[in-house]
Structures are given as C-alpha cells and as structure tokens.
Design an enzyme around this catalytic site. Structure first.
Site, mmCIF file in Angstrom:
data_model
loop_
_atom_site.group_PDB
_atom_site.id
_atom_site.type_symbol
_atom_site.label_atom_id
_atom_site.label_comp_id
_atom_site.label_asym_id
_atom_site.label_seq_id
_atom_site.Cartn_x
_atom_site.Cartn_y
_atom_site.Cartn_z
ATOM 1 N N ASP A 39 0.799 -1.282 0.127
ATOM 2 C CA ASP A 39 0.083 -0.013 -0.087
ATOM 3 C C ASP A 39 0.766 1.364 0.110
ATOM 4 O OD1 ASP A 39 -2.341 -1.490 0.199
ATOM 5 O OD2 ASP A 39 -1.990 -1.678 2.635
ATOM 6 N N LYS A 70 2.366 1.977 -5.143
ATOM 7 C CA LYS A 70 3.162 1.710 -6.308
ATOM 8 C C LYS A 70 2.253 1.852 -7.601
ATOM 9 C CE LYS A 70 3.211 -2.458 -4.336
ATOM 10 N NZ LYS A 70 2.796 -1.999 -3.044
ATOM 11 N N ASN A 111 -5.140 -10.094 -4.183
ATOM 12 C CA ASN A 111 -4.686 -9.615 -2.835
ATOM 13 C C ASN A 111 -4.422 -8.098 -3.137
ATOM 14 O OD1 ASN A 111 -2.539 -10.518 -3.964
ATOM 15 N ND2 ASN A 111 -1.708 -11.320 -2.091
ATOM 16 N N GLY A 166 -4.041 -4.208 -4.535
ATOM 17 C CA GLY A 166 -5.088 -3.044 -4.804
ATOM 18 C C GLY A 166 -4.347 -1.868 -5.143
ATOM 19 N N HIS A 167 -4.285 -1.483 -6.369
ATOM 20 C CA HIS A 167 -3.538 -0.416 -6.856
ATOM 21 C C HIS A 167 -4.437 0.696 -7.455
ATOM 22 C CE1 HIS A 167 0.101 -3.351 -7.887
ATOM 23 N NE2 HIS A 167 -0.018 -3.045 -6.519
ATOM 24 N N GLN A 181 2.280 -5.769 -3.146
ATOM 25 C CA GLN A 181 2.653 -5.920 -1.666
ATOM 26 C C GLN A 181 3.685 -5.211 -1.393
ATOM 27 O OE1 GLN A 181 1.289 -9.325 -3.400
ATOM 28 N NE2 GLN A 181 -0.616 -8.269 -2.878
ATOM 29 N N THR A 238 2.590 -12.427 2.752
ATOM 30 C CA THR A 238 1.781 -12.975 1.805
ATOM 31 C C THR A 238 2.690 -14.416 1.189
ATOM 32 O OG1 THR A 238 0.688 -12.612 -0.112
ATOM 33 C CG2 THR A 238 2.798 -11.445 -0.107
ATOM 34 N N THR A 275 -7.763 -1.378 -0.304
ATOM 35 C CA THR A 275 -8.332 -1.074 -1.426
ATOM 36 C C THR A 275 -9.119 -2.554 -1.842
ATOM 37 O OG1 THR A 275 -6.247 0.291 -2.190
ATOM 38 C CG2 THR A 275 -8.036 -0.694 -3.840
ATOM 39 N N THR A 283 -9.972 -4.761 0.824
ATOM 40 C CA THR A 283 -10.770 -5.267 1.845
ATOM 41 C C THR A 283 -11.428 -4.384 2.528
ATOM 42 O OG1 THR A 283 -8.790 -5.177 3.656
ATOM 43 C CG2 THR A 283 -9.019 -7.201 2.351
ATOM 44 N N LYS A 324 2.764 10.546 -0.940
ATOM 45 C CA LYS A 324 1.807 10.952 0.041
ATOM 46 C C LYS A 324 2.480 11.966 1.306
ATOM 47 C CE LYS A 324 -2.202 8.596 1.020
ATOM 48 N NZ LYS A 324 -2.755 7.530 1.753
HETATM 49 P P1 IMP Z 1 -2.600 -12.654 1.692
HETATM 50 O O1 IMP Z 1 -1.681 -12.177 0.561
HETATM 51 O O2 IMP Z 1 -4.094 -12.437 1.121
HETATM 52 O O3 IMP Z 1 -2.557 -14.258 1.939
HETATM 53 O O4 IMP Z 1 -2.463 -11.770 2.963
HETATM 54 C C1 IMP Z 1 -1.247 -12.145 3.682
HETATM 55 C C2 IMP Z 1 -0.809 -11.045 4.351
HETATM 56 O O5 IMP Z 1 -0.504 -9.997 3.282
HETATM 57 C C3 IMP Z 1 -2.076 -10.368 5.077
HETATM 58 O O6 IMP Z 1 -1.420 -9.472 6.372
HETATM 59 C C4 IMP Z 1 -2.498 -9.201 4.330
HETATM 60 O O7 IMP Z 1 -3.107 -8.307 4.768
HETATM 61 C C5 IMP Z 1 -1.233 -8.803 3.548
HETATM 62 N N1 IMP Z 1 -1.593 -8.266 2.194
HETATM 63 C C6 IMP Z 1 -1.846 -8.979 1.031
HETATM 64 N N2 IMP Z 1 -1.640 -8.199 -0.116
HETATM 65 C C7 IMP Z 1 -1.652 -6.915 0.328
HETATM 66 C C8 IMP Z 1 -1.720 -5.591 -0.256
HETATM 67 O O8 IMP Z 1 -1.600 -5.452 -1.464
HETATM 68 N N3 IMP Z 1 -1.430 -4.387 0.547
HETATM 69 C C9 IMP Z 1 -1.144 -4.724 1.976
HETATM 70 N N4 IMP Z 1 -1.100 -5.890 2.398
HETATM 71 C C10 IMP Z 1 -1.308 -7.173 1.752
#
Ligand code: IMP
Length: 435
Positions: free
Chosen positions: A13, A16, A38, A40-41, A225, A240, A304, A306, A336
């Site tokens: 977040d 990027k 997972n 969110g851009h 990520q 992740t 973005t 969740t 930011k």
């Molecule tokens: P997963 O990738 O859904 O398995 O989540 C594993 C961990 O990575 C959790 O703490 C998520 O909140 C975090 N995570 C996964 N994708 C993102 C992202 O794009 N931004 C921030 N945190 C992420």
C-alpha cells in the site's frame, strides 16, 4: 535494453500503482510478477479513479503492452471483471495489449474456501489475509499440484483437472475444517466458460520479455505487496505467500539479473500495514487517525481490496534501509508527502531499542532484526524533525517545497544513502516532483 523494477519498500500500500502509472508513460511493457488480486492499486487520472487488483497499472496507457508473469496467481473471475470494467471505461484490453503467462497459476473457489477456513481455524493467531485464496494457490504451486493458466487453452484437460482438484480440496475442507464441500461440476463449467475468454491472452511471457529487451525495448516490472510481506524476507508468518522483492521479479518474469537497471523502492512518507504482526512504530488514537484519514477519500488508509482500516505509524528508516538491502534499491519514490503538511513536528524512526531478554541489557539496533520475536520487542527511537504548515499539493519541483519539507526529504535520503527520485504531493498524476 532495460528492465526497471518497482517494489514496495514497506508492508504494501505504498502507492506503487501510482508510480507505475507515472513511469509507464515512457516504457513499452509493464509486467506484474507476483501476487494476485490481494493487491489493490489505485490510479487517479483527472476525475477518474481506477482500482486495479490483477491488471498491471500500465493498462491505462494505450501505448503500453501489459504482461501478467508466471509468478502471479490469477483468479479468472476477477480478471474478467476487471477486463470488462476497463473496457466499459474506454480502455482497450485485447490480446495485443495484454499477455498472460501460461505458467501463471489459477486460483479456484476451493483456494478461497481454504483461505477462509484456515483463517477461521487460526482464530486469534489469524494472519489477517485478504481471503482471496492466495496462500492455498501458492501452496499448490509449491507442492506441484497447482493448475496453470495454460490449462485454459486445453479444454479437454481442464475439466478433468478441475474435477480432481475440487475432489482433493473437498476432502481437506470436510475432514480438516468441517466446511461444506464445493460442487466440482459447477466449477468445471464456470472455468470452461472463463477459458473461452482468457485463452486468447495466453502467451510465453518470459520469451516476450526476453525478445523485448533484446530489441532495445523497455520493460517495467510492477511489484505488488511490499518487502515486509515477502515470504522469505518479510515478517514471517505475517506475510503473503509470494516474493514481492526484486529477486521475485526475476523469477516471476523469467529473466536473469544482467538486464536490471533501476530498482525503485516505493515508500509512503509514513508507515502502514494491514493484517496481524509486530509493527514497532504503530500509533493509536488521534495521531493514528490523523495519518489514516476518515475513509471519505479514496486515498485514505483503508484497504483497497478489503476496506479494512490500515494500522499506521511514523516513517521507519530501519525498515527502509532493510528494503534497500534485500532489494538492491537504486532509489526511493516517496509518496503521500502532502499528508504530513500541517504537523508541528514529524518523528522519524532511525533505530530500535531492543528490549533486554535472557539477562541482556536493552540496547539500540540500527538494522531490521531477522527474528520476529526480536522485532516484537523493539521500540522505536525517533529523531524529531520540524513540520511545515504550507499546502504542498501545487509543488512541482523541490524548490517549490517549504524548507522543512525539503529538510524531511534530505534527512531520509541521507539516512538511507539513496536518492529520492520521485516525490508525490497529492493523488493526481500531475502532483509529482521528480527529484
Ligand atoms: P494474503 O496475501 O491475502 O495471503 O495476505 C497475507 C498478508 O499480506 C496479510 O497481512 C494481508 O493483509 C497482507 N497483504 C496482502 N496483499 C496486500 C496488499 O496489497 N497490501 C497490503 N497488505 C497486503
């Protein structure tokens, strides 16, 4: 021939998508190399806000060819939803502009059901995943049981593979988690339908990248990520299941290190994370609310993917020096900065105090600890810089910034021993300073 890599320098977040969008204007290819939906851009262009999860952010530039590399896990339903959403807004998405690796892996409803069941099973120990099936899909890949995207071009094998996959996962869902089984026939039909739409986009993306670079074209690898979510180098197990660091870009695209030019670490002017795990600079109360925002603006600190409020804290240079080390960063893109305007003082974490344990004295450390247990015992040591009151959103060069904002930038640059090559001072594409 150049491959530039964009990675997140914190816990994701960092902005990027926005930096990718900026640099995409001058490249031929933009390639996603890890993660899935997972991510969110958010990219803001004029009045339009694009929220992308799977599609490379370069898709918004019509001259750019986008690649989804072998390191990515793809939920076909999300891909098609994004594809049609972009088309509705006038963006061209066709097999000339988007190429998907046959070696990328597919996410299925079984992976999502397992992700949810496993998080529920962990209870208080939950990772806080996005519940998009990411971990289970990568587990299958590592375990050599995964379904690769290339199957979508082989209808005769796809149905059998889906049936076998769902039957195996139903056993785990039922026996390990007491969860309801899934209907393999329905899912096979769904995937046969997705296949008809997606098959024309499939390609050998490693070869495409190789040929592009050989022909002197430029490729931008777009990370998802962040460094601290990396499966090896992040805050395991609160990570992740992929490799969002620069090494992951090479594996996730199928290229060697010789071609790499810039490695740009994107860092927010403060720190945020979603999900569980230690976070030494974490703030609470009104200070946290000040950094997080209310959620009214799309750029406020709410997920973005969740919608969850993000945990926030001051900038942590221990983390950024670590990111510089494990990624081989050539520079930082700081996002930011405008959010800090109006603060009297701005603390920056420069080291940690590691609590004494096992009879040891508490002592300061300047490197990011390799053990999660140690990280959980770290308290931030801050250096406090003077803030600035001016609105900086109209600044377009370093000299437009108030002296204390410049001082903040110089402090970070010196502390990391890296140039700050891009600084964003607002959500719009134009609100950028090239350092
Ligand atoms: P997963 O990738 O859904 O398995 O989540 C594993 C961990 O990575 C959790 O703490 C998520 O909140 C975090 N995570 C996964 N994708 C993102 C992202 O794009 N931004 C921030 N945190 C992420």
């Amino acid at each position: 021939m150049t491959l530039d890599i964009i990675v997140g320098a914190q816990w994701g977040d960092e902005g990027k998508g926005r930096i990718t969008d900026l640099l995409a204007a001058n490249v031929d290819f933009v390639a996603r190399f890890s993660g899935g939906d997972n991510a969110g851009h958010t990219v803001t262009i004029g009045q339009e806000i694009f929220k992308l999860h799977l599609m490379p952010s370069g898709i918004i530039h019509e001259s750019v060819t986008c690649l989804i590399g072998n390191g990515v896990v793809i939920n076909p339903a999300v891909l098609l939803r994004e594809l049609s959403g972009l088309r509705e807004r006038g963006v061209t998405v066709n097999p000339d502009r988007l190429k998907i690796s046959t070696a990328a892996h597919l996410i299925t409803p079984a992976h999502i059901a397992l992700d949810k069941a496993d998080e529920a099973f962990r209870g208080d120990e939950a990772i806080g995943t996005t519940q998009r099936g990411i971990g289970p899909a990568y587990s299958d890949k590592i375990n050599r049981q995964g379904l690769r995207a290339g199957l979508l071009a082989e209808p005769e094998h796809l149905a059998d593979a889906i049936h076998d996959h769902i039957a195996a996962k139903n056993l785990v869902l039922k026996n390990e988690y007491g969860a309801a089984p899934l209907n393999a026939t329905d899912i096979a039909a769904q995937y046969a339908d997705y296949a008809r739409w997606i098959a024309p986009f499939l390609a050998d993306t490693s070869l495409i990248v190789h040929e592009a670079l050989e022909n002197g074209r430029s490729v931008l690898a777009e990370g998802a990520q962040g460094t601290l979510l990396d499966l090896d180098h992040g805050t395991y197990p609160f990570v992740t299941s992929s490799w969002p660091t620069s090494g992951g870009a090479l594996i996730g695209l199928g290229v060697g290190p010789k071609v790499v030019n810039r490695v740009i670490g994107v860092a927010k002017a403060f720190t945020s994370r979603v999900g569980s795990g230690p976070f030494p600079c974490e703030l609470s109360g009104s200070e946290a609310e000040r950094l997080r925002g209310t959620g009214e603006n799309p750029w406020d600190e709410f997920g973005t993917t969740t919608g969850r409020p993000r945990r926030v804290g001051w900038l942590d240079t221990v983390i950024l020096r670590y990111a510089a080390r494990v990624n081989g960063l050539t520079e930082i893109a700081l996002t930011k900065l405008d959010i800090l305007s109006g603060l009297e003082e701005i603390p920056v974490c420069v080291a940690y105090e590691l609590d004494g344990h096992g009879g040891q004295q508490a002592h300061p450390i300047t490197h990011f600890p390799a053990s999660l247990e140690q990280l959980a015992q770290c308290r931030p040591i801050y250096e406090t810089l003077p803030g600035w009151q001016e609105d900086i959103t109209a600044a377009r060069s370093l000299t437009d910034l108030p002296p204390n904002a410049r001082r903040y930038i110089e402090f970070i640059s010196q502390n990391l021993n890296l140039p700050l090559s891009i600084i964003s001072v607002g959500p719009k594409r134009s609100q950028t300073i090239m350092g």
